[in-house]
Design a protein around this motif. Structure first.
Motif, PDB file in Angstrom:
ATOM      1  N   ARG A   1       8.396   3.399  -4.341  1.00  0.00           N
ATOM      2  CA  ARG A   1       9.754   3.831  -4.662  1.00  0.00           C
ATOM      3  C   ARG A   1      10.772   3.405  -3.617  1.00  0.00           C
ATOM      4  NH1 ARG A   1       9.667   9.278  -8.172  1.00  0.00           N
ATOM      5  NH2 ARG A   1      11.809   8.578  -8.398  1.00  0.00           N
ATOM      6  N   GLY A   2      10.323   3.012  -2.446  1.00  0.00           N
ATOM      7  CA  GLY A   2      11.211   2.460  -1.426  1.00  0.00           C
ATOM      8  C   GLY A   2      11.163   0.946  -1.459  1.00  0.00           C
ATOM      9  N   TYR A   3      11.916   0.307  -0.562  1.00  0.00           N
ATOM     10  CA  TYR A   3      11.983  -1.158  -0.619  1.00  0.00           C
ATOM     11  C   TYR A   3      11.383  -1.837   0.612  1.00  0.00           C
ATOM     12  CZ  TYR A   3      16.410  -0.220   1.931  1.00  0.00           C
ATOM     13  OH  TYR A   3      17.371   0.232   2.806  1.00  0.00           O
ATOM     14  N   TYR A   4      10.343  -1.215   1.204  1.00  0.00           N
ATOM     15  CA  TYR A   4       9.751  -1.848   2.388  1.00  0.00           C
ATOM     16  C   TYR A   4       9.199  -3.240   2.075  1.00  0.00           C
ATOM     17  CZ  TYR A   4       6.835  -2.869   6.396  1.00  0.00           C
ATOM     18  OH  TYR A   4       6.278  -3.498   7.477  1.00  0.00           O
ATOM     19  N   THR A   5       8.528  -3.369   0.935  1.00  0.00           N
ATOM     20  CA  THR A   5       7.894  -4.653   0.628  1.00  0.00           C
ATOM     21  C   THR A   5       8.907  -5.773   0.394  1.00  0.00           C
ATOM     22  OG1 THR A   5       7.743  -3.915  -1.670  1.00  0.00           O
ATOM     23  CG2 THR A   5       5.789  -3.668  -0.317  1.00  0.00           C
ATOM     24  N   THR A   6      10.168  -5.426   0.142  1.00  0.00           N
ATOM     25  CA  THR A   6      11.143  -6.487  -0.112  1.00  0.00           C
ATOM     26  C   THR A   6      11.606  -7.175   1.168  1.00  0.00           C
ATOM     27  OG1 THR A   6      13.060  -4.983  -0.037  1.00  0.00           O
ATOM     28  CG2 THR A   6      11.967  -5.272  -2.158  1.00  0.00           C
ATOM     29  N   VAL A   7      11.177  -6.669   2.340  1.00  0.00           N
ATOM     30  CA  VAL A   7      11.494  -7.390   3.573  1.00  0.00           C
ATOM     31  C   VAL A   7      10.778  -8.739   3.594  1.00  0.00           C
ATOM     32  CG1 VAL A   7      11.969  -5.323   4.927  1.00  0.00           C
ATOM     33  CG2 VAL A   7       9.639  -6.228   4.852  1.00  0.00           C
ATOM     34  N   ILE A   8       9.853  -8.951   2.666  1.00  0.00           N
ATOM     35  CA  ILE A   8       9.192 -10.251   2.559  1.00  0.00           C
ATOM     36  C   ILE A   8      10.212 -11.349   2.283  1.00  0.00           C
ATOM     37  CG2 ILE A   8       8.732 -10.260   0.063  1.00  0.00           C
ATOM     38  CD1 ILE A   8       5.896 -11.245   0.737  1.00  0.00           C
ATOM     39  N   GLY A   9      11.344 -10.988   1.674  1.00  0.00           N
ATOM     40  CA  GLY A   9      12.401 -11.968   1.448  1.00  0.00           C
ATOM     41  C   GLY A   9      12.946 -12.527   2.739  1.00  0.00           C
ATOM     42  N   TYR A  10      13.090 -11.681   3.770  1.00  0.00           N
ATOM     43  CA  TYR A  10      13.574 -12.158   5.065  1.00  0.00           C
ATOM     44  C   TYR A  10      12.530 -13.032   5.756  1.00  0.00           C
ATOM     45  CZ  TYR A  10      17.278  -8.740   4.464  1.00  0.00           C
ATOM     46  OH  TYR A  10      18.349  -8.024   3.981  1.00  0.00           O
ATOM     47  N   GLN A  11      11.258 -12.793   5.457  1.00  0.00           N
ATOM     48  CA  GLN A  11      10.217 -13.647   6.028  1.00  0.00           C
ATOM     49  C   GLN A  11      10.319 -15.072   5.500  1.00  0.00           C
ATOM     50  OE1 GLN A  11       6.648 -11.537   4.953  1.00  0.00           O
ATOM     51  NE2 GLN A  11       6.768 -10.144   6.690  1.00  0.00           N
ATOM     52  N   VAL A  12      10.397 -15.202   4.182  1.00  0.00           N
ATOM     53  CA  VAL A  12      10.447 -16.544   3.605  1.00  0.00           C
ATOM     54  C   VAL A  12      11.758 -17.236   3.948  1.00  0.00           C
ATOM     55  CG1 VAL A  12      11.375 -15.806   1.358  1.00  0.00           C
ATOM     56  CG2 VAL A  12       9.982 -17.862   1.497  1.00  0.00           C
ATOM     57  N   GLU A  13      12.856 -16.483   3.994  1.00  0.00           N
ATOM     58  CA  GLU A  13      14.138 -17.086   4.369  1.00  0.00           C
ATOM     59  C   GLU A  13      14.174 -17.418   5.847  1.00  0.00           C
ATOM     60  OE1 GLU A  13      16.278 -14.575   0.827  1.00  0.00           O
ATOM     61  OE2 GLU A  13      16.548 -13.969   2.908  1.00  0.00           O
ATOM     62  N   GLY A  14      13.494 -16.617   6.677  1.00  0.00           N
ATOM     63  CA  GLY A  14      13.413 -16.940   8.094  1.00  0.00           C
ATOM     64  C   GLY A  14      12.661 -18.243   8.335  1.00  0.00           C
ATOM     65  N   MET A  15      11.590 -18.459   7.578  1.00  0.00           N
ATOM     66  CA  MET A  15      10.847 -19.712   7.694  1.00  0.00           C
ATOM     67  C   MET A  15      11.708 -20.896   7.285  1.00  0.00           C
ATOM     68  SD  MET A  15       7.178 -18.524   6.102  1.00  0.00           S
ATOM     69  CE  MET A  15       6.445 -16.954   6.577  1.00  0.00           C
ATOM     70  N   GLU A  16      12.470 -20.726   6.210  1.00  0.00           N
ATOM     71  CA  GLU A  16      13.306 -21.824   5.735  1.00  0.00           C
ATOM     72  C   GLU A  16      14.465 -22.093   6.695  1.00  0.00           C
ATOM     73  OE1 GLU A  16      14.533 -24.898   3.054  1.00  0.00           O
ATOM     74  OE2 GLU A  16      12.648 -23.864   3.522  1.00  0.00           O
ATOM     75  N   ILE A  17      15.063 -21.038   7.243  1.00  0.00           N
ATOM     76  CA  ILE A  17      16.125 -21.226   8.232  1.00  0.00           C
ATOM     77  C   ILE A  17      15.580 -21.948   9.453  1.00  0.00           C
ATOM     78  CG2 ILE A  17      17.543 -19.963   9.914  1.00  0.00           C
ATOM     79  CD1 ILE A  17      18.165 -17.948   7.725  1.00  0.00           C
ATOM     80  N   ALA A  18      14.377 -21.571   9.874  1.00  0.00           N
ATOM     81  CA  ALA A  18      13.765 -22.240  11.024  1.00  0.00           C
ATOM     82  C   ALA A  18      13.559 -23.722  10.743  1.00  0.00           C
ATOM     83  CB  ALA A  18      12.432 -21.570  11.370  1.00  0.00           C
ATOM     84  N   ARG A  19      13.121 -24.048   9.543  1.00  0.00           N
ATOM     85  CA  ARG A  19      12.888 -25.454   9.227  1.00  0.00           C
ATOM     86  C   ARG A  19      14.194 -26.231   9.137  1.00  0.00           C
ATOM     87  NH1 ARG A  19       9.751 -28.039   4.047  1.00  0.00           N
ATOM     88  NH2 ARG A  19      11.518 -27.172   2.918  1.00  0.00           N
ATOM     89  N   ARG A  20      15.194 -25.665   8.470  1.00  0.00           N
ATOM     90  CA  ARG A  20      16.465 -26.370   8.322  1.00  0.00           C
ATOM     91  C   ARG A  20      17.182 -26.533   9.667  1.00  0.00           C
ATOM     92  NH1 ARG A  20      18.491 -25.775   2.883  1.00  0.00           N
ATOM     93  NH2 ARG A  20      16.673 -26.084   1.543  1.00  0.00           N
ATOM     94  N   ALA A  21      17.073 -25.504  10.532  1.00  0.00           N
ATOM     95  CA  ALA A  21      17.756 -25.553  11.826  1.00  0.00           C
ATOM     96  C   ALA A  21      16.882 -26.156  12.917  1.00  0.00           C
ATOM     97  CB  ALA A  21      18.190 -24.148  12.235  1.00  0.00           C
ATOM     98  N   LYS A  22      15.686 -26.631  12.543  1.00  0.00           N
ATOM     99  CA  LYS A  22      14.768 -27.284  13.483  1.00  0.00           C
ATOM    100  C   LYS A  22      14.335 -26.339  14.599  1.00  0.00           C
ATOM    101  CE  LYS A  22      16.861 -31.768  12.484  1.00  0.00           C
ATOM    102  NZ  LYS A  22      17.567 -32.965  13.040  1.00  0.00           N
ATOM    103  N   LEU A  23      13.953 -25.122  14.196  1.00  0.00           N
ATOM    104  CA  LEU A  23      13.410 -24.141  15.124  1.00  0.00           C
ATOM    105  C   LEU A  23      11.901 -24.072  14.963  1.00  0.00           C
ATOM    106  CD1 LEU A  23      15.960 -21.240  14.483  1.00  0.00           C
ATOM    107  CD2 LEU A  23      16.081 -22.986  16.264  1.00  0.00           C
ATOM    108  N   ASP A  24      11.226 -23.577  15.979  1.00  0.00           N
ATOM    109  CA  ASP A  24       9.777 -23.402  15.919  1.00  0.00           C
ATOM    110  C   ASP A  24       9.471 -22.192  15.036  1.00  0.00           C
ATOM    111  OD1 ASP A  24       7.055 -22.867  16.366  1.00  0.00           O
ATOM    112  OD2 ASP A  24       7.133 -23.717  18.370  1.00  0.00           O
ATOM    113  N   VAL A  25       8.809 -22.430  13.918  1.00  0.00           N
ATOM    114  CA  VAL A  25       8.541 -21.353  12.965  1.00  0.00           C
ATOM    115  C   VAL A  25       7.705 -20.254  13.595  1.00  0.00           C
ATOM    116  CG1 VAL A  25       7.454 -20.778  10.756  1.00  0.00           C
ATOM    117  CG2 VAL A  25       8.718 -22.919  11.004  1.00  0.00           C
ATOM    118  N   ARG A  26       6.746 -20.631  14.431  1.00  0.00           N
ATOM    119  CA  ARG A  26       5.894 -19.617  15.051  1.00  0.00           C
ATOM    120  C   ARG A  26       6.704 -18.674  15.931  1.00  0.00           C
ATOM    121  NH1 ARG A  26       1.610 -23.915  17.219  1.00  0.00           N
ATOM    122  NH2 ARG A  26       3.599 -25.021  17.364  1.00  0.00           N
ATOM    123  N   LYS A  27       7.640 -19.224  16.678  1.00  0.00           N
ATOM    124  CA  LYS A  27       8.460 -18.381  17.540  1.00  0.00           C
ATOM    125  C   LYS A  27       9.397 -17.498  16.717  1.00  0.00           C
ATOM    126  CE  LYS A  27       8.373 -21.374  21.617  1.00  0.00           C
ATOM    127  NZ  LYS A  27       9.192 -22.137  22.597  1.00  0.00           N
TER     128      LYS A  27
END
Length: 668
Positions: A474-500
């Motif tokens: 009933r809460g939205y904890y699992t939707t933070v997965i959206g920030y995970q996938v967008e964080g990976m894409e931002i890292a790739r587009r901005a040429k950041l180390d995904v692991r970091k």
């Protein structure tokens, strides 16, 4: 003026539609990364998270004026982005100081976005309601449930809980009963976060490198922070500022109305079913046309087949209810949420099947070193180890709390399946809604599919402990997965180390949880949770769930075949739409749009109807070039709403709740 937002993009076909991708997305084997995760960026992230905690405390706990953490991206994260850009402008005039790099600014934005979401109303506050409701309220059966609930996860001190709701007489906070549950819940939150990170890492590579999805929500922070040369073309675009001004003007008119009621306001929605009072047409209710600038602005980036599917399928479901009522059936909306969970589960299976070759290669690399590892991010061995160990821990955690093992494994599997599809929704459509999933259905699915007997028969503590974990449904904890996938894409587009970047986001979960835990306890014991009429957000739902769990031990419920049929129908519709989408070129309907409709179609259909018309006209009469040129206007429209209704009005709302009640802005 050419749109810098889509400069260098090409369009490729995938089994789920057409996606836009930059030509530079193919990564070389070796890449020099920009170091966005630095000591100073982490320090700024923690400081801004603490300030965000004060804001959340005022806005969502003390006042409940504006729910700033429900926004996507979270309003405190957007405010942090603005603060970092302002700081950079000031640093340029200070000799000897080096401005923050683009990568550092983006890392701070992601960090504060995740941390403030964790402490938000749909996660942390709901958890406090679930932990305390059985020990304060005396509804039927609640006192009898108390011995069945784990004392190591929720305090059983009745006096301490009463002071939490009614305010501590001397302001004392009994830390000794709260530190252990807080520490243990943190391990669960972090383990589940890491499971979702590992799961999304596997699918992200398939979505980004093979399907070339567009990840629309990453364009806002990327464009606002500029390009590799430091230029920010979007902020120089007149169309962007035109859209920004329209959204700002719309909000300022309503703000003036809040202070001066004689000033006319602009409606946020139109109730189209208000005059339909008699059956069968009253079965269409509720049917409102919502005006949401962020959904219109960012919805313009959504493909037309998805936007068409959203509004068309919603109207079909609504008028299907009218038809059912005319035939003498109870008007219930054709159980759209039940259709939604069926659609989500089938989509999860289809996403796994679609990525099967990629997943097989990843699994083989764990045992065969000759299999080529990816050039960025976590190794496949680390990913699968994290998945197995993390999932085992969260299942053990729930089982050790008192839930039956079979239920903990099944329930958390459904939760993760819903999270996977939500991640796909964010990656492919970028719809900025935290609640865009079948609300409460991951738990209800078991109740109406099996009835209460198998659940009650699994042990006396299974039902009440399962309610304790209902914040995952009933809460939205699992939707933070959206920030995970967008964080990976931002890292790739901005040429950041995904692991970091993943390390920084994991740290954000810890910091956000700690800050959230502290601000809730401070506020409740100093003001009392009942200082607002509503009490703790989610307490009403918690009372209902615990009461239901208590009564089911003596009043068993049977499987509900109507709801089971609706769930099966939702899955079948997804299968049918997927087959048609893959086999017929240009088929106008999309299975993802149907799943989104079943989850939150009442809010989505109006804005998506508008953007479907506008985008279709732009493409038909202006072509792709004209469409690209108009995108800055719609981005500005969304930015203007976030800036005025989110940041400006949200800050005022934390300290002037009476004025904000005259213009309530909801992002969820």
């Amino acid at each position: 003026m050419p749109c810098p937002y889509l400069a260098g993009l090409r369009f490729v076909c995938s089994p789920y539609g057409v996606a836009a991708v930059q030509d530079s997305d193919e990564l070389p084997e070796k890449k020099k990364y920009e170091n966005g995760v630095t000591m100073r960026s982490m320090l700024m992230s923690v400081v801004l998270t603490a300030l965000a905690g004060v804001w959340v405390r005022q806005s969502e706990i003390a006042v409940l004026a504006t729910q700033i953490t429900e926004s996507v991206p979270a309003i405190p994260g957007l405010a942090a982005l603005v603060v970092m850009l302002i700081i950079n402008q000031g640093i340029r005039f200070v000799p000897g100081l080096r401005p923050f790099t683009r990568g550092e600014v983006l890392v701070v934005f992601l960090f504060v976005t995740v941390s403030s979401t964790i402490m938000g109303i749909g996660i942390m506050q709901f958890l406090f309601a679930l932990m305390t409701v059985p020990f304060y309220y005396r509804s039927d059966g609640l006192p009898e449930l108390r011995p069945l609930l784990p004392s190591w996860l929720m305090p059983h001190d009745l006096t301490a809980i009463r002071h939490l709701y009614e305010r501590s007489p001397d302001g004392h906070i009994p830390w000794e009963i709260w530190w252990r549950p807080g520490l243990l819940w943190l391990t669960f939150f972090f383990a589940l976060w890491w499971v979702m990170t590992c799961m999304m890492t596997l699918f992200y590579r398939a979505w980004a490198e093979e399907e070339k999805l567009a990840f629309p929500l990453v364009f806002l922070p990327l464009e606002v922070t500029g390009n590799d040369t430091g230029s920010v073309p979007l902020l120089k675009n007149r169309l962007m500022w035109t859209g920004f001004g329209l959204a700002a003007g719309y909000n300022f008119v309503n703000i003036l109305h809040a202070y001066y009621p004689s000033v006319p306001s602009i409606a946020q929605s139109i109730d189209l079913s208000a005059s339909l009072k008699d059956l069968p047409w009253s079965a269409v209710s509720p049917l409102s046309f919502h005006f949401r600038p962020e959904l219109i602005g960012l919805g313009y980036l959504v493909s037309t087949n998805i936007s068409l599917t959203v509004w068309l399928s919603h109207l079909i479901i609504k008028f299907g209810s009218v038809f059912a009522a005319s035939r003498g059936y109870e008007p219930h909306g054709l159980y759209s949420q039940e259709q939604g969970i069926g659609a989500y589960l089938v989509l999860a299976v289809m996403l796994i099947w679609q990525a099967r070759k990629h997943l097989k290669t990843a699994w083989q690399s764990v045992f065969v070193h000759s299999v080529k590892e990816p050039s960025v991010g976590l190794s496949y061995r680390a990913v699968f180890s994290g998945l197995i160990i993390g999932f085992t821990y969260v299942c053990w955690f729930a089982a050790h709390a008192g839930m039956a093992w079979w239920l903990s494994v099944s329930y958390l599997s459904v939760v993760l399946a819903v999270a996977l599809v939500y991640g796909r929704v964010r990656a492919q459509t970028g719809v900025p809604l935290a609640w865009l999933f079948p609300f409460a259905m991951p738990r209800s699915l078991f109740l109406y599919s099996f009835g209460s007997q198998p659940l009650v028969g699994s042990g006396p503590s299974t039902m009440p402990v399962w309610v304790l974990f209902s914040f995952l449904s009933r809460g939205y904890y699992t939707t933070v997965i959206g920030y995970q996938v967008e964080g990976m894409e931002i890292a790739r587009r901005a040429k950041l180390d995904v692991r970091k970047v993943l390390f920084a986001l994991s740290l954000a979960v810890i910091v956000g949880f700690i800050v959230g835990w502290l601000i809730h306890l401070f506020t409740y014991y100093h003001l009392g949770a009942l200082h607002r009429v509503d009490g703790i957000w989610g307490s009403l739902e918690a009372v209902q769930e615990y009461t239901s769990a208590a009564t089911m031990s003596t009043q068993h419920t049977l499987p509900d075949f109507q709801r089971i049929s609706a769930t099966a129908a939702g899955g079948l519709v997804v299968v049918l739409l997927s087959m048609l989408h893959l086999s017929i070129a240009g088929f106008p309907l999309h299975p993802l749009g149907y799943a989104m409709t079943c989850s939150y179609g009442e809010l989505l259909w109006g804005p998506f109807f508008m953007v479907w018309i506008l985008k279709s006209l732009a493409l038909r009469y202006g072509g792709m070039r004209f469409y690209r040129q108009t995108i800055p206007f719609f981005l500005g429209f969304a930015l203007g709403h976030f800036a005025v209704a989110g940041i400006f009005w949200g800050l005022i709302g934390g300290f002037s709740d009476e004025a904000v009640k005259g213009y309530s802005v909801i992002f969820g």
